[in-house]
Design an enzyme around this catalytic site. Structure first.
Site, short mmCIF file in Angstrom:
data_model
loop_
_atom_site.label_atom_id
_atom_site.label_comp_id
_atom_site.label_asym_id
_atom_site.label_seq_id
_atom_site.Cartn_x
_atom_site.Cartn_y
_atom_site.Cartn_z
N LYS A 191 0.85 -1.19 0.00
CA LYS A 191 0.00 0.00 0.00
C LYS A 191 0.88 1.24 0.00
O LYS A 191 1.51 1.58 1.00
CB LYS A 191 -0.93 0.05 1.22
N GLU A 267 9.75 1.20 10.63
CA GLU A 267 10.77 2.23 10.44
C GLU A 267 10.05 3.55 10.60
O GLU A 267 9.23 3.91 9.76
CB GLU A 267 11.37 2.17 9.03
N CYS A 302 13.56 10.80 6.86
CA CYS A 302 13.35 10.37 8.26
C CYS A 302 14.59 10.58 9.11
O CYS A 302 14.49 10.92 10.28
CB CYS A 302 12.94 8.91 8.28
N GLU A 401 9.41 16.06 15.27
CA GLU A 401 9.83 15.86 13.89
C GLU A 401 9.05 16.80 12.99
O GLU A 401 7.83 16.70 12.89
CB GLU A 401 9.59 14.41 13.48
P1 NAD Z 1 2.37 8.35 7.83
O1 NAD Z 1 2.70 7.54 9.03
O2 NAD Z 1 1.32 9.35 7.92
O3 NAD Z 1 1.96 7.39 6.62
C1 NAD Z 1 2.74 6.29 6.25
C2 NAD Z 1 1.84 5.26 5.63
O4 NAD Z 1 0.91 4.83 6.60
C3 NAD Z 1 1.03 5.77 4.44
O5 NAD Z 1 0.94 4.74 3.48
C4 NAD Z 1 -0.33 6.04 5.06
O6 NAD Z 1 -1.39 5.94 4.14
C5 NAD Z 1 -0.41 4.96 6.11
N1 NAD Z 1 -1.31 5.31 7.21
C6 NAD Z 1 -1.60 6.55 7.68
N2 NAD Z 1 -2.50 6.48 8.68
C7 NAD Z 1 -2.78 5.16 8.85
C8 NAD Z 1 -3.65 4.45 9.72
N3 NAD Z 1 -4.43 5.07 10.60
N4 NAD Z 1 -3.67 3.10 9.62
C9 NAD Z 1 -2.92 2.46 8.74
N5 NAD Z 1 -2.10 3.08 7.86
C10 NAD Z 1 -2.02 4.42 7.92
O7 NAD Z 1 3.76 8.95 7.39
P2 NAD Z 1 4.04 9.90 6.15
O8 NAD Z 1 3.50 11.24 6.47
O9 NAD Z 1 3.62 9.24 4.88
O10 NAD Z 1 5.63 9.90 6.15
C11 NAD Z 1 6.35 10.69 6.99
C12 NAD Z 1 6.82 9.89 8.20
O11 NAD Z 1 7.51 8.72 7.79
C13 NAD Z 1 7.81 10.66 9.02
O12 NAD Z 1 7.52 10.50 10.38
C14 NAD Z 1 9.14 10.00 8.68
O13 NAD Z 1 10.11 10.14 9.65
C15 NAD Z 1 8.74 8.59 8.48
N6 NAD Z 1 9.74 7.87 7.68
C16 NAD Z 1 10.55 6.98 8.31
C17 NAD Z 1 11.52 6.31 7.59
C18 NAD Z 1 12.43 5.31 8.25
O14 NAD Z 1 13.02 4.50 7.56
N7 NAD Z 1 12.57 5.33 9.55
C19 NAD Z 1 11.66 6.53 6.22
C20 NAD Z 1 10.82 7.45 5.62
C21 NAD Z 1 9.85 8.11 6.36
#
Ligand code: NAD
Length: 497
Positions: A191, A267, A302, A401
């Protein structure tokens, strides 16, 4: 390769046809509800596609297809060398479609086209190649037993893997999940984030072209609370791998505990410190590592080095040098090949960053660079590289963050104080130390609670090393041979002789 101009890319953008349906069981299909959502390009705020909005029923269909594919062994029982050939072919196809994939990625998330071409697409291809080459050289074990028994310890695929990924590096992070999961024989339901579905859909098509059997890789675009949650809660998903925010990562632990106890690896977010001691060997190199460490990919990384901890006597010299480097990192339309900073992924994220900039000022930090929305006339979402000085580590801009091009500079007086401030966070993704004293470097590296510590550099990496977080930055590791552990489970077979 000919260097394309902005005008060339603009012309291509009008010709590219994104795949917009879900990819399930080897076919593009509409969502069962018939619903679609608007995919907006952050470079100009315009809708570039209407994409299938999958929900629980579609997830169910995709998981059923993945389960069937796994159980009948069309992929899971193939010789590792045969899986290798398919994944190597996929790597080659990704390279053959470099410009198309780079354009889709840039239009979707606003990152500079030069980065999509030089980093995102090639890194994704390399990732499939690396795991393809690994998988027919990975051996199982025989336990040390007397001759009366033979005890085999084998690694077996988990089964159906659900992968939920964010929008900041859509192709690379998808590849980090898919390559080891597929190499080890699993079926996958991916997804993508609702902001960035386009390259994942094209990737699934290329995987079929490479010879991946139908049902082994399914891509279901949709929103997190519906499609993401349905995958997290599905009883037939054996393993869930997630990259995204800490907040949503915690939800996946809950989904697993309330459903089938599926294995979960996460992650999540970060607030990585870059610690610069007064004896740093090369302040210019540190300034460059700091500026690129926060402004690359608009700060939407991230492990971005969003906190600089600097020893007091060199603070002003360092800030000045970081400002100078920042001045060379051109912010422009991401389709301009000269752009080094592009657009923020969407309006919500832009407003979140602007909120933190206001917070920082109100809490008493001083803006030394940027701090504003720019290029408003484009209709897109752009924020200038921003540096805050005089930050105290209790301030929200030092603790939370921001996920944007905002750097917080904090002073310290001793290495012990620096480590204390660096570790005073619930994140633990990455850190760096700039010093010429090898003893200090080593001691600080051991004391820092982070998954990666860089010494006299920042964000240098490749597939040979694991990546992931301590504390609430996550559990499990992507990349390297260790990632194979996430997508396999151990079986003991005891043969009495
Ligand atoms: P997010 O957590 O909002 O979304 C990530 C994914 O989760 C998306 O596909 C989203 O549709 C899904 N999602 C959102 N709400 C959900 C729910 N209630 N239930 C199930 N799935 C859900 O994150 P984002 O805004 O897309 O990305 C930014 C975040 O990702 C930042 O916090 C960043 O640090 C983190 N990130 C971490 C890494 C790592 O390797 N540690 C790498 C890239 C990004």
């Amino acid at each position: 390769m000919t260097i394309l101009t902005r005008e060339n890319w603009l012309a291509r953008a009008t010709q590219v046809t994104p795949r917009t349906q879900a990819f399930i069981d080897g076919q593009f299909v509409d969502a069962l509800s018939g619903k679609t959502f608007e995919d907006v390009s952050p470079r100009d705020g315009c809708v570039i596609a209407h994409v299938a909005e999958c929900d629980q029923d579609d997830i169910d269909r995709a998981v059923t297809a993945a389960r069937r594919a796994f159980e009948d062994g069309r992929w899971s029982s193939q010789d590792p060398a045969a899986r290798k050939r398919v994944l190597l072919k996929l790597a080659e196809l990704i390279r053959d479609h470099l410009e198309e994939l780079a354009l889709l990625e840039t239009l979707d998330v606003g990152k500079p086209i030069s980065d999509s071409l030089a980093v995102d697409v090639p890194f994704a291809a390399n990732c499939f190649q690396w795991y393809a080459e690994t998988i027919d050289k990975t051996y199982d074990e025989i336990a040390p037993r007397r001759t009366s028994a033979l005890a085999l310890i084998t690694r077996e695929p988990m089964g159906v893997v659900g992968a939920v990924v964010p929008w900041n590096y859509p192709l690379i992070i998808s590849a980090w999940k898919l390559a080891p999961a597929l190499a080890t024989g699993n079926s996958v339901v991916l997804k993508p984030a609702e902001q960035s579905p386009l390259t994942a859909l094209r990737l699934a098509e290329l995987a079929m072209e490479a010879g991946l059997p139908p049902g082994v890789l399914n891509v279901v675009p949709g929103y997190g609370p519906t499609a993401g949650a349905a995958l997290g809660r599905h009883m037939e998903v054996d393993k869930l791998t997630f990259t995204g925010s800490t907040e949503v990562g915690k939800l996946f632990l809950r989904y697993a505990s309330e459903s089938n106890m599926k294995a979960v690896s996460l992650e999540c977010g970060g607030k990585s410190p870059q610690i610069v001691l007064a004896d740093a060997p090369d302040l210019d190199a540190a300034a460059s590592g700091i500026a690129w460490g926060i402004f690359y990919n608009q700060g939407e990384t991230c492990h971005a080095g969003s906190r600089v901890l600097v020893e007091r006597p060199i603070r002003e010299a360092l800030i000045e040098k970081v400002r100078q480097v920042a001045g060379t990192i051109t912010l422009a339309d991401p389709l301009d090949p000269g752009a080094k900073i592009g657009a923020i992924v969407d309006k919500t994220q832009m407003e979140r960053i602007l909120y933190y900039i206001t917070q920082g000022t109100q809490e008493g930090a001083q803006i030394r660079l940027g701090g504003t929305r720019v290029m408003v006339e484009t209709g897109g979402y752009y924020i200038s590289p921003t540096i805050f000085a005089g930050v105290r580590h209790q301030m929200s801009i030092a603790r939370e963050e921001i996920f944007g091009p905002v750097l917080s500079v904090i002073d310290f007086d001793t290495p012990e104080e620096a480590v204390r401030i660096a570790n005073d966070t619930h994140y633990g993704l990455a850190a760096s130390v700039w010093t010429q004293n090898i003893t200090t470097a080593h001691r600080m590296a051991r004391a820092l609670r982070a998954g990666t510590v860089w010494i006299n550099c920042f964000d240098v990496s490749d597939l040979t090393v694991p990546f992931g977080g301590f504390k609430q930055s996550g559990t499990g590791r992507d990349k390297s041979l260790h990632a194979l552990e996430q997508y396999t489970q151990l079986k003991t077979t005891w043969i009495q002789l």
